[in-house]
Design an enzyme around this catalytic site. Structure first.
Site, PDB file in Angstrom:
ATOM      1  N   CYS A  74      -5.371   9.405  -4.296  1.00 44.90           N
ATOM      2  CA  CYS A  74      -3.956   9.214  -4.652  1.00 44.90           C
ATOM      3  C   CYS A  74      -3.798   9.120  -6.171  1.00 44.90           C
ATOM      4  O   CYS A  74      -4.539   8.398  -6.836  1.00 44.90           O
ATOM      5  CB  CYS A  74      -3.431   7.942  -3.984  1.00 44.90           C
ATOM      6  N   CYS A  82      -1.985   1.849  -8.353  1.00 46.98           N
ATOM      7  CA  CYS A  82      -1.782   0.500  -7.807  1.00 46.98           C
ATOM      8  C   CYS A  82      -3.101  -0.304  -7.886  1.00 46.98           C
ATOM      9  O   CYS A  82      -4.116   0.119  -7.324  1.00 46.98           O
ATOM     10  CB  CYS A  82      -1.291   0.586  -6.368  1.00 46.98           C
ATOM     11  N   CYS A 114      -5.390  -1.072  -4.827  1.00 50.04           N
ATOM     12  CA  CYS A 114      -5.613  -0.059  -3.785  1.00 50.04           C
ATOM     13  C   CYS A 114      -6.910   0.732  -3.947  1.00 50.04           C
ATOM     14  O   CYS A 114      -7.148   1.364  -4.983  1.00 50.04           O
ATOM     15  CB  CYS A 114      -4.432   0.902  -3.737  1.00 50.04           C
ATOM     16  N   CYS A 168       1.513   3.395  13.363  1.00 55.37           N
ATOM     17  CA  CYS A 168       1.931   3.593  11.974  1.00 55.37           C
ATOM     18  C   CYS A 168       0.962   4.519  11.245  1.00 55.37           C
ATOM     19  O   CYS A 168      -0.240   4.262  11.202  1.00 55.37           O
ATOM     20  CB  CYS A 168       1.985   2.229  11.289  1.00 55.37           C
ATOM     21  N   CYS A 218       6.026   4.772  13.068  1.00 51.83           N
ATOM     22  CA  CYS A 218       6.227   4.300  11.698  1.00 51.83           C
ATOM     23  C   CYS A 218       5.390   5.191  10.791  1.00 51.83           C
ATOM     24  O   CYS A 218       4.330   5.667  11.208  1.00 51.83           O
ATOM     25  CB  CYS A 218       5.767   2.843  11.586  1.00 51.83           C
ATOM     26  N   CYS A 263      10.718  -1.018   6.939  1.00 55.52           N
ATOM     27  CA  CYS A 263       9.564  -1.912   6.958  1.00 55.52           C
ATOM     28  C   CYS A 263       9.170  -2.102   5.500  1.00 55.52           C
ATOM     29  O   CYS A 263       8.744  -1.152   4.839  1.00 55.52           O
ATOM     30  CB  CYS A 263       8.423  -1.280   7.754  1.00 55.52           C
ATOM     31  N   ARG A 277       5.181  -9.707   9.596  1.00 57.79           N
ATOM     32  CA  ARG A 277       3.869  -9.226  10.077  1.00 57.79           C
ATOM     33  C   ARG A 277       2.719  -9.769   9.243  1.00 57.79           C
ATOM     34  O   ARG A 277       2.680  -9.589   8.020  1.00 57.79           O
ATOM     35  CB  ARG A 277       3.818  -7.689  10.061  1.00 57.79           C
TER      36      ARG A 277
HETATM   37  N1  SAM Z   1       0.824   5.467  -0.479  1.00 59.78           N
HETATM   38  C1  SAM Z   1       1.875   4.849   0.222  1.00 59.78           C
HETATM   39  C2  SAM Z   1       2.576   3.781  -0.586  1.00 59.78           C
HETATM   40  O1  SAM Z   1       2.016   3.238  -1.517  1.00 59.78           O
HETATM   41  O2  SAM Z   1       3.729   3.487  -0.247  1.00 59.78           O
HETATM   42  C3  SAM Z   1       1.500   4.290   1.558  1.00 59.78           C
HETATM   43  C4  SAM Z   1       0.192   3.567   1.779  1.00 59.78           C
HETATM   44  S1  SAM Z   1      -0.067   2.091   0.848  1.00 59.78           S
HETATM   45  C5  SAM Z   1      -1.785   1.859   1.161  1.00 59.78           C
HETATM   46  C6  SAM Z   1       0.778   0.831   1.762  1.00 59.78           C
HETATM   47  C7  SAM Z   1       0.664  -0.607   1.306  1.00 59.78           C
HETATM   48  O3  SAM Z   1      -0.614  -1.132   1.621  1.00 59.78           O
HETATM   49  C8  SAM Z   1       0.810  -0.907  -0.157  1.00 59.78           C
HETATM   50  O4  SAM Z   1       2.140  -0.901  -0.560  1.00 59.78           O
HETATM   51  C9  SAM Z   1       0.212  -2.302  -0.249  1.00 59.78           C
HETATM   52  O5  SAM Z   1       1.207  -3.278  -0.011  1.00 59.78           O
HETATM   53  C10 SAM Z   1      -0.794  -2.322   0.885  1.00 59.78           C
HETATM   54  N2  SAM Z   1      -2.184  -2.380   0.386  1.00 59.78           N
HETATM   55  C11 SAM Z   1      -2.888  -1.378  -0.160  1.00 59.78           C
HETATM   56  N3  SAM Z   1      -4.115  -1.786  -0.528  1.00 59.78           N
HETATM   57  C12 SAM Z   1      -4.193  -3.109  -0.198  1.00 59.78           C
HETATM   58  C13 SAM Z   1      -5.207  -4.095  -0.335  1.00 59.78           C
HETATM   59  N4  SAM Z   1      -6.370  -3.827  -0.901  1.00 59.78           N
HETATM   60  N5  SAM Z   1      -4.955  -5.333   0.123  1.00 59.78           N
HETATM   61  C14 SAM Z   1      -3.753  -5.611   0.679  1.00 59.78           C
HETATM   62  N6  SAM Z   1      -2.760  -4.723   0.819  1.00 59.78           N
HETATM   63  C15 SAM Z   1      -2.974  -3.483   0.385  1.00 59.78           C
HETATM   64  C1  DTB Z   2       1.289  -2.576   4.771  1.00 61.90           C
HETATM   65  O1  DTB Z   2       2.124  -3.339   4.210  1.00 61.90           O
HETATM   66  N1  DTB Z   2       0.010  -2.855   4.933  1.00 61.90           N
HETATM   67  C2  DTB Z   2      -0.667  -1.755   5.570  1.00 61.90           C
HETATM   68  C3  DTB Z   2       0.488  -0.789   5.907  1.00 61.90           C
HETATM   69  N2  DTB Z   2       1.611  -1.402   5.273  1.00 61.90           N
HETATM   70  C4  DTB Z   2       0.371   0.633   5.617  1.00 61.90           C
HETATM   71  C5  DTB Z   2      -1.783  -1.199   4.750  1.00 61.90           C
HETATM   72  C6  DTB Z   2      -2.822  -2.209   4.350  1.00 61.90           C
HETATM   73  C7  DTB Z   2      -3.906  -1.508   3.598  1.00 61.90           C
HETATM   74  C8  DTB Z   2      -5.069  -2.388   3.288  1.00 61.90           C
HETATM   75  C9  DTB Z   2      -6.118  -1.697   2.501  1.00 61.90           C
HETATM   76  C10 DTB Z   2      -6.754  -0.531   3.204  1.00 61.90           C
HETATM   77  O2  DTB Z   2      -7.134  -0.637   4.396  1.00 61.90           O
HETATM   78  O3  DTB Z   2      -6.936   0.510   2.564  1.00 61.90           O
HETATM   79 FE1  SF4 Z   3      -1.517   5.500  -3.648  1.00 61.45          FE
HETATM   80 FE2  SF4 Z   3      -2.661   3.301  -2.762  1.00 61.45          FE
HETATM   81 FE3  SF4 Z   3      -0.606   3.119  -4.433  1.00 61.45          FE
HETATM   82 FE4  SF4 Z   3      -0.200   3.970  -1.896  1.00 61.45          FE
HETATM   83  S1  SF4 Z   3      -0.884   1.955  -2.538  1.00 61.45           S
HETATM   84  S2  SF4 Z   3       0.625   4.874  -3.781  1.00 61.45           S
HETATM   85  S3  SF4 Z   3      -2.135   5.063  -1.532  1.00 61.45           S
HETATM   86  S4  SF4 Z   3      -2.625   4.029  -4.896  1.00 61.45           S
END
Ligand code: SAM
Ligand code: DTB
Ligand code: SF4
Length: 330
Positions: A70, A74, A77, A114, A145, A205, A277
């Protein structure tokens, strides 16, 4: 301090998220956080019982339909191309692969499926593929979702037409702390996507992450932003940071688990009719801590061994926990 007078406005909160007449201030939410633990849980449980079956928990299963690579940065992430993590990139799955996972989720008892993709925003071709997946998952009788990054209004309309029930897009943190965590898109971009989703008629959501080294005021700021969305999101994922090696937030001082429970309680009180959640980070919580979260008003979980790239409690552990607590799946 008379916290009661500062927080008493919740008594006028609407039972349905369809129209939001309650405006929260950060100070009022901070006052909730500051209540003695027992008082806070009592309030949250009272609000919970007025709006939901107190023993029902909705189950959502996640699948990463496109993993890694990606372009966003973030800080939490593991899927960002900018962070040196062990996540292997994977191209978009076929509809058949997605449906195999969705059937398994349904057989395990999930009510919602989802689909997550590591995109900044989907291209039209990506959307075509996801729409096939949504149609297939719906046909299995599951709620759908998706979380695909930023959407333009026309893209939100297409997803709605395809039958998508919920779109997940998180605010993640407060306005003030946001720039410490994400630099490649701003808060307003997120609000614009949420507006497009709402305008298209899908359920929203939207939640965030705690445990990123933020202050309590930041956590209160996040909940204030969420609660003041009009209407409030139907579904509010509260993620506890899963610390992944290679991400900038790896090594952050872990959050006190009681502060996590307080965050859940404040979400319940400020968003009385929303599903709250217990999301990422549940694996690191003991059964006892999870029980406190349910008492504080959490009434949904991610269910199944995997989140997107990280682990989640296995189904057997969750079944045992539900049995011990007398909870049932919704
Ligand atoms: N790329 C899309 C976005 O950012 O909207 C969708 C997937 S993204 C992984 C969805 C959510 O997962 C993020 O907004 C964040 O709140 C959560 N998330 C991602 N990495 C995480 C982590 N290491 N621990 C907890 N929550 C995480
Ligand atoms: C959300 O708020 N948490 C989920 C879902 N929406 C998509 C994702 C959590 C991701 C946790 C890190 C991972 O597994 O990569
Ligand atoms: Fe990309 Fe992860 Fe940010 Fe979603 S949360 S936009 S997958 S870097």
């Amino acid at each position: 301090m008379d916290t009661h007078s500062t927080v008493s406005r919740t008594q006028n909160a609407q039972p349905s998220p369809s129209k939001n007449t309650t405006v929260w201030s950060v100070e009022a939410v901070e006052a909730l956080f500051a209540l003695p633990f027992n008082d806070l849980i009592w309030r949250a449980q009272s609000v919970h019982r007025a709006h939901f079956d107190p023993n029902g928990v909705q189950l959502s299963t996640l699948l990463s339909v496109k993993t890694g690579g990606c372009p966003e940065d973030c800080g939490y992430c593991p899927q960002s191309i900018r962070h040196p993590t062990a996540v292997a990139n994977q191209a978009i799955l076929s509809t058949e692969e997605v449906l195999v996972a969705a059937r398994a989720a349904k057989d395990s008892g999930a009510s919602r499926f989802c689909m997550g993709a590591a995109w900044r925003s989907p291209k039209e071709r990506d959307l075509d593929a996801v729409i096939h997946m949504i149609e297939g998952v719906r046909a299995l009788g599951l709620e759908t979702c998706a979380t695909l990054g930023m959407l333009k209004p026309a893209q939100a309309e297409r997803l709605k037409q395809a039958g998508l029930d919920y779109y997940n897009h998180n605010l993640d943190t407060s306005r003030e702390f946001y720039g410490d965590v994400i630099h490649t898109r701003d808060y307003q971009d997120r609000l614009d996507t949420l507006q497009a989703v709402r305008h298209a008629g899908m359920h929203v959501c939207c939640g965030g992450i705690v445990g990123m080294g933020e202050t309590r005021q930041v956590r209160a700021g996040l909940l204030t932003e969420l609660a003041n969305l009009d209407p409030a999101p139907e579904s509010v994922p509260i993620n506890l940071l899963v610390q992944v090696e290679g991400t900038p937030l790896h090594g952050t001082e872990p959050l006190d688990p009681f502060e996590f429970v307080r965050t859940i309680a404040c979400a319940r009180i400020t968003m009385p009719a929303s599903r709250v959640r217990l999301s990422a980070g549940r694996e690191s919580l003991s059964d006892e801590m999870q029980a406190l979260c349910f008492l504080a008003g959490a009434n949904s979980i991610f269910y199944g061994e995997r989140l997107l790239t990280t682990g989640n409690p296995d189904v057997e552990r969750d079944r045992r926990l539900f049995e011990r607590l007398g909870l049932h799946a919704e």
